[in-house]
Design a protein around this motif. Structure first.
Motif, PDB file in Angstrom:
ATOM      1  N   SER A 126       0.840  -1.199   0.000  1.00  0.00           N
ATOM      2  CA  SER A 126       0.000   0.000   0.000  1.00  0.00           C
ATOM      3  C   SER A 126       0.872   1.243   0.000  1.00  0.00           C
ATOM      4  CB  SER A 126      -0.892  -0.005   1.234  1.00  0.00           C
ATOM      5  OG  SER A 126      -0.105   0.097   2.384  1.00  0.00           O
ATOM      6  N   PRO A 127       0.507   2.186  -0.752  1.00  0.00           N
ATOM      7  CA  PRO A 127       1.250   3.442  -0.880  1.00  0.00           C
ATOM      8  C   PRO A 127       1.530   4.072   0.467  1.00  0.00           C
ATOM      9  CG  PRO A 127      -0.493   3.335  -2.492  1.00  0.00           C
ATOM     10  CD  PRO A 127      -0.701   2.178  -1.566  1.00  0.00           C
ATOM     11  N   SER A 132       5.522   5.448   4.513  1.00  0.00           N
ATOM     12  CA  SER A 132       6.025   5.503   5.885  1.00  0.00           C
ATOM     13  C   SER A 132       7.353   4.760   6.018  1.00  0.00           C
ATOM     14  CB  SER A 132       4.997   4.910   6.847  1.00  0.00           C
ATOM     15  OG  SER A 132       4.769   3.554   6.558  1.00  0.00           O
ATOM     16  N   VAL A 133       7.467   3.694   5.264  1.00  0.00           N
ATOM     17  CA  VAL A 133       8.708   2.935   5.326  1.00  0.00           C
ATOM     18  C   VAL A 133       9.859   3.779   4.820  1.00  0.00           C
ATOM     19  CG1 VAL A 133       9.991   1.078   4.237  1.00  0.00           C
ATOM     20  CG2 VAL A 133       7.715   0.651   5.145  1.00  0.00           C
ATOM     21  N   ARG A 134       9.624   4.402   3.685  1.00  0.00           N
ATOM     22  CA  ARG A 134      10.677   5.259   3.129  1.00  0.00           C
ATOM     23  C   ARG A 134      11.111   6.293   4.144  1.00  0.00           C
ATOM     24  NH1 ARG A 134       8.751   5.169  -2.289  1.00  0.00           N
ATOM     25  NH2 ARG A 134      10.140   3.835  -3.514  1.00  0.00           N
ATOM     26  N   GLU A 135      10.130   6.778   4.838  1.00  0.00           N
ATOM     27  CA  GLU A 135      10.443   7.838   5.783  1.00  0.00           C
ATOM     28  C   GLU A 135      11.229   7.345   6.989  1.00  0.00           C
ATOM     29  OE1 GLU A 135       7.935  11.117   8.234  1.00  0.00           O
ATOM     30  OE2 GLU A 135       7.295  10.570   6.220  1.00  0.00           O
ATOM     31  N   LYS A 138      14.919   6.573   6.852  1.00  0.00           N
ATOM     32  CA  LYS A 138      15.861   7.683   6.945  1.00  0.00           C
ATOM     33  C   LYS A 138      16.306   7.869   8.389  1.00  0.00           C
ATOM     34  CE  LYS A 138      13.189  10.624   5.017  1.00  0.00           C
ATOM     35  NZ  LYS A 138      12.582  11.805   4.380  1.00  0.00           N
ATOM     36  N   SER A 139      15.432   7.443   9.288  1.00  0.00           N
ATOM     37  CA  SER A 139      15.783   7.599  10.694  1.00  0.00           C
ATOM     38  C   SER A 139      16.112   6.264  11.343  1.00  0.00           C
ATOM     39  CB  SER A 139      14.620   8.248  11.433  1.00  0.00           C
ATOM     40  OG  SER A 139      13.470   7.422  11.326  1.00  0.00           O
ATOM     41  N   ALA A 140      16.291   5.291  10.503  1.00  0.00           N
ATOM     42  CA  ALA A 140      16.633   3.974  11.028  1.00  0.00           C
ATOM     43  C   ALA A 140      17.908   4.075  11.842  1.00  0.00           C
ATOM     44  CB  ALA A 140      16.833   2.997   9.878  1.00  0.00           C
ATOM     45  N   LYS A 141      18.040   3.160  12.749  1.00  0.00           N
ATOM     46  CA  LYS A 141      19.220   3.213  13.601  1.00  0.00           C
ATOM     47  C   LYS A 141      20.415   2.506  12.963  1.00  0.00           C
ATOM     48  CE  LYS A 141      18.689   3.047  17.968  1.00  0.00           C
ATOM     49  NZ  LYS A 141      18.426   2.596  19.335  1.00  0.00           N
ATOM     50  N   LYS A 142      20.157   1.900  11.848  1.00  0.00           N
ATOM     51  CA  LYS A 142      21.239   1.223  11.126  1.00  0.00           C
ATOM     52  C   LYS A 142      22.035   0.260  12.004  1.00  0.00           C
ATOM     53  CE  LYS A 142      21.832   4.945   7.817  1.00  0.00           C
ATOM     54  NZ  LYS A 142      22.792   5.759   7.046  1.00  0.00           N
ATOM     55  N   GLY A 184       3.758  -3.013   8.868  1.00  0.00           N
ATOM     56  CA  GLY A 184       2.745  -2.673   7.878  1.00  0.00           C
ATOM     57  C   GLY A 184       2.996  -3.267   6.509  1.00  0.00           C
ATOM     58  N   VAL A 185       4.235  -3.324   6.121  1.00  0.00           N
ATOM     59  CA  VAL A 185       4.518  -3.871   4.802  1.00  0.00           C
ATOM     60  C   VAL A 185       4.851  -5.361   4.859  1.00  0.00           C
ATOM     61  CG1 VAL A 185       5.344  -1.690   3.951  1.00  0.00           C
ATOM     62  CG2 VAL A 185       6.950  -3.287   4.976  1.00  0.00           C
TER      63      VAL A 185
END
Length: 198
Positions: A126-127, A132-135, A138-142, A184-185
């Motif tokens: 779902s878009p 939200s995933v893309r977003e 960016k703030s992932a803790k890697k 969600g995904v």
DNA sequence: CCCTGATTCGC
DNA sequence: GCGAATCAGG
């Protein structure tokens, strides 16, 4: 639970591998990390691989291997001199992964994942979820594989075959292996696509 | 807040 | 010997 030979051996092995006390405790089961730490100390193998705590102070580095000293007889212990040989990599198979956000090419060189990795599959997402995933990425803790815990999102990001690979690492959704966005995904109701009216 | 190991001390 | 509670960090 008691410290049977076997359990002690597992403890020693894992501790040598650099596993944390809590991980060892979970592996053994029936004991807490405190128990593990307590045992580790009693066994006298507290300092792992001559880690050099390097006291802040000046040159206080004895470095004197001088082992043959105390320790009368009756000691079949292994001296384990320079434990320099890398002990890291443990048998955990790197999870297969694919850029969830369709961000990049797919390599899939990695064999297979175990229980961890998901595989959103080429499924359409779902878009909203995708966004939200893309977003959050960016703030992932890697986090690296070893840094994952039961409370860190295990969603793989990037290409496993390159250095640009890490795990989301954000706080997981209670009971789930991923953070909210990735849940969600990861768990599509199986048919949210068709007349999705959200 | 999550986590880490280190120590203490009653059992 | 054992390990929960506590301490001291990251």
């Amino acid at each position: 639970m008691s410290w049977t030979e076997e359990r002690v051996e597992t403890l020693k092995r894992m501790w040598a591998e650099g596993q944390s006390a809590s991980q060892i405790a979970k592996e053994l089961g029936g004991v807490t990390r405190n128990a593990v730490i307590g045992k580790v100390h009693r066994l006298g193998l507290s300092n792992r691989a001559g880690a050099a705590p390097a006291a802040a102070s000046p040159a206080a580095k004895p470095a004197a291997p001088a082992p043959a000293k105390d320790k009368p007889a009756a000691r079949a212990e292994e001296p384990a001199p320079a434990a320099e040989t890398a002990p890291p990599a443990e048998p955990v198979k790197p999870a297969a992964a694919e850029a969830p956000a369709g961000a990049s090419a797919r390599k899939q060189i990695v064999p297979a994942g175990q229980p961890l990795p998901p595989q959103p599959s080429a499924n359409e997402i779902s878009p909203e979820a995708l966004a939200s995933v893309r977003e959050i990425e960016k703030s992932a803790k890697k986090l690296s594989l070893m840094e994952l815990t039961e409370r860190t999102c295990k969603w793989p990001i990037g290409d496993p075959a390159t250095p640009d690979f890490w795990f989301c690492g954000l706080p997981v959704q209670p009971g789930k292996p991923y953070c909210e966005a990735h849940v969600g995904v990861a768990f599509q109701p199986m048919s949210s696509r068709r007349d999705r009216k959200r």
